[in-house]
Design an enzyme around this catalytic site. Structure first.
Site, PDB file in Angstrom:
ATOM      1  N   GLU A 152      -1.066 -16.448   0.685  1.00 55.55           N
ATOM      2  CA  GLU A 152       0.004 -17.381   1.006  1.00 55.55           C
ATOM      3  C   GLU A 152       0.133 -17.473   2.522  1.00 55.55           C
ATOM      4  O   GLU A 152       0.087 -16.481   3.226  1.00 55.55           O
ATOM      5  CB  GLU A 152       1.321 -16.923   0.383  1.00 55.55           C
ATOM      6  CG  GLU A 152       1.305 -17.036  -1.130  1.00 55.55           C
ATOM      7  CD  GLU A 152       2.696 -16.977  -1.742  1.00 55.55           C
ATOM      8  OE1 GLU A 152       3.657 -17.426  -1.091  1.00 55.55           O
ATOM      9  OE2 GLU A 152       2.814 -16.487  -2.879  1.00 55.55           O
ATOM     10  N   ALA A 252       2.610  -0.001   8.320  1.00 59.09           N
ATOM     11  CA  ALA A 252       3.704   0.615   7.579  1.00 59.09           C
ATOM     12  C   ALA A 252       4.963  -0.229   7.724  1.00 59.09           C
ATOM     13  O   ALA A 252       5.165  -0.913   8.717  1.00 59.09           O
ATOM     14  CB  ALA A 252       3.957   2.028   8.097  1.00 59.09           C
ATOM     15  N   CYS A 260       2.064 -11.725  -6.674  1.00 60.81           N
ATOM     16  CA  CYS A 260       0.751 -11.227  -7.083  1.00 60.81           C
ATOM     17  C   CYS A 260       0.675  -9.705  -7.131  1.00 60.81           C
ATOM     18  O   CYS A 260       0.576  -9.123  -8.204  1.00 60.81           O
ATOM     19  CB  CYS A 260      -0.332 -11.780  -6.165  1.00 60.81           C
ATOM     20  SG  CYS A 260      -0.584 -13.556  -6.308  1.00 60.81           S
TER      21      CYS A 260
END
Length: 432
Positions: A152, A252, A260
């Site tokens: 995306e 992180a 998904c």
């Protein structure tokens, strides 16, 4: 070629538009009449950079149209199956109702010798079951599995210039048809992998499981870093220089979300357990747990920074989508944090460049503002949870002037700690 794309959600709308760009005659089919009306008028039903312009171009050529009737797909040489496979409401497995419904509808219209090419992410073994269903119906159509690898925010480029194309086939005729579909990217050297149905299904699932594992690994290291005083960002830089590891997806923070990765790793685990091989991917349960813990950590930090309670404290939440350059709030860590803080009684003011409408539909009880300055004004704490460019480039001194108290949680480790601390902020990152 004549192509139909069944399902015009995120995957299908992008794929249909890109196929028309490649020169094919394409019809997109979806049962959602409102969505089809938008697409037919050149309006993308979701935010994706580059799609509106490509949609306008494709419609203007006459090579792209949209319909709610499967009958309009009858003359297609290739039918791409791009319907959703959400997580079941009562478990972790994938809900395949839309896949089977689409296949049954296609069986009634597909010509003998035409190809049904699955793009949806499905549990391994699904394609073989669908192929048997098609064979028993006597339609004469072929089945292949052609997984998608869209990101995306980059979906248009990923479709037009993919980094690889995978065919899962049982018949050479299917390979020939897909080669014709993808003639342009193949001519530029895009790698083509031809394999069996099960391997093609596993390619997508395994890729998502690996990425989720890599993200959760560095977040597990962040948990250790927070306890020992180490800096997880420097740690990631150092181990990322190892070519066997690489730096990408070693950021992180608050963790992954979207439509998904979360549901795909859960469906993969559920399918492995069905196959009697649950122990093979049992670690994915921990991958999921680590990911969800990072959301809790942000909330715990907020409570800590505000003296033990967030009740009636104004908190600016910067970001609602699961990643920047998207309006997708499905399983979004950012929206989850906003909702959790609200549940603890905080006065949450949330903002996002593209995700407010979708977030409001899911959590109307939150307060939303479009302008980041308005969100920050009077806040006692800012929480950056989606790393949009406009948040990464915020000026610390100007931000401090807007807020009642200079406190910020950098949930994506997207800011420079020294600059924010120099401006008087109490800065907290994750694993830093």
């Amino acid at each position: 070629m004549r192509i139909s794309v069944i399902g015009c959600g995120y995957l299908g709308a992008v794929h249909a538009t890109a196929m028309a760009k490649l020169g094919h005659d394409v019809v997109g089919i979806d049962t959602d009449a409102a969505k089809i009306a938008k697409l037919a008028s050149g309006v993308a039903p979701f935010f994706e950079p580059g799609l509106p312009e490509l949609l306008d171009e494709a419609l203007s050529t006459g090579r792209l149209r949209f319909s709610t009737s499967f009958a309009d797909a009858a003359d297609a040489d290739v039918h791409f199956l791009a319907v959703g496979t959400p997580q079941q409401h009562d478990g972790d497995a994938a809900d395949l109702r839309f896949v089977y419904a689409a296949i049954d509808a296609l069986i009634g219209v597909a010509r003998p010798g035409s190809l049904i090419a699955g793009k949806s992410t499905v549990p391994v073994g699904t394609a073989a079951a669908l192929a048997e269903r098609i064979r028993e119906a006597g339609s004469g159509a072929l089945l292949a599995w052609n997984p998608e690898f869209l990101r995306e925010g980059f979906a248009v480029a990923d479709t037009l210039t993919p980094d690889r194309i995978v065919y899962g086939v049982t018949d050479e005729r299917a390979t020939a048809l897909l080669d014709e579909v993808y003639a342009q990217p193949l001519a530029t050297g895009t790698p083509r992998i031809v394999t069996d149905l099960a391997t093609a299904e596993l390619v997508k699932t395994a890729a998502n499981a690996f990425l989720a594992t890599k993200i959760s690994f560095i977040n597990a290291m962040a948990e250790i870093a927070e306890t020992t005083g180490a800096d997880v960002t420097t740690l990631a830089d150092a181990i990322g220089h190892d070519a066997r590891i690489g730096r990408r997806f070693l950021n992180a923070g608050i963790g992954f979300g979207g439509g998904c990765l979360p549901k795909d790793i859960r469906a993969f685990t559920a399918r492995a357990e069905e196959l009697g091989r649950g122990e093979s991917v049992a670690f994915l349960r921990q991958v999921d747990a680590i990911n969800l813990r990072r959301r809790e950590r942000v909330v715990d930090l907020a409570v800590e920074m505000l003296g033990g309670s967030v009740y009636e404290r104004r908190i600016a939440v910067l970001g609602l989508t699961f990643k920047p350059d998207s309006d997708d709030v499905r399983d979004s860590p950012a929206l989850d944090v906003a909702e959790r803080l609200n549940g603890l009684g905080a006065s949450v003011v949330a903002t996002d460049p593209e995700g407010i409408a979708n977030a409001q539909a899911k959590h109307p009880q939150l307060t939303y503002v479009a302008d980041v300055s308005e969100a920050l004004r009077g806040a006692e704490l800012a929480v950056l949870v989606t790393e949009w460019g406009e948040y990464r480039s915020l000026d610390p001194e100007q931000t401090a002037a807007l807020m009642d108290s200079a406190r910020i949680i950098d949930g994506r480790n997207a800011l420079e700690p020294a600059a924010w601390r120099a401006a008087g902020f109490e800065y907290r990152g994750l694993g830093r």
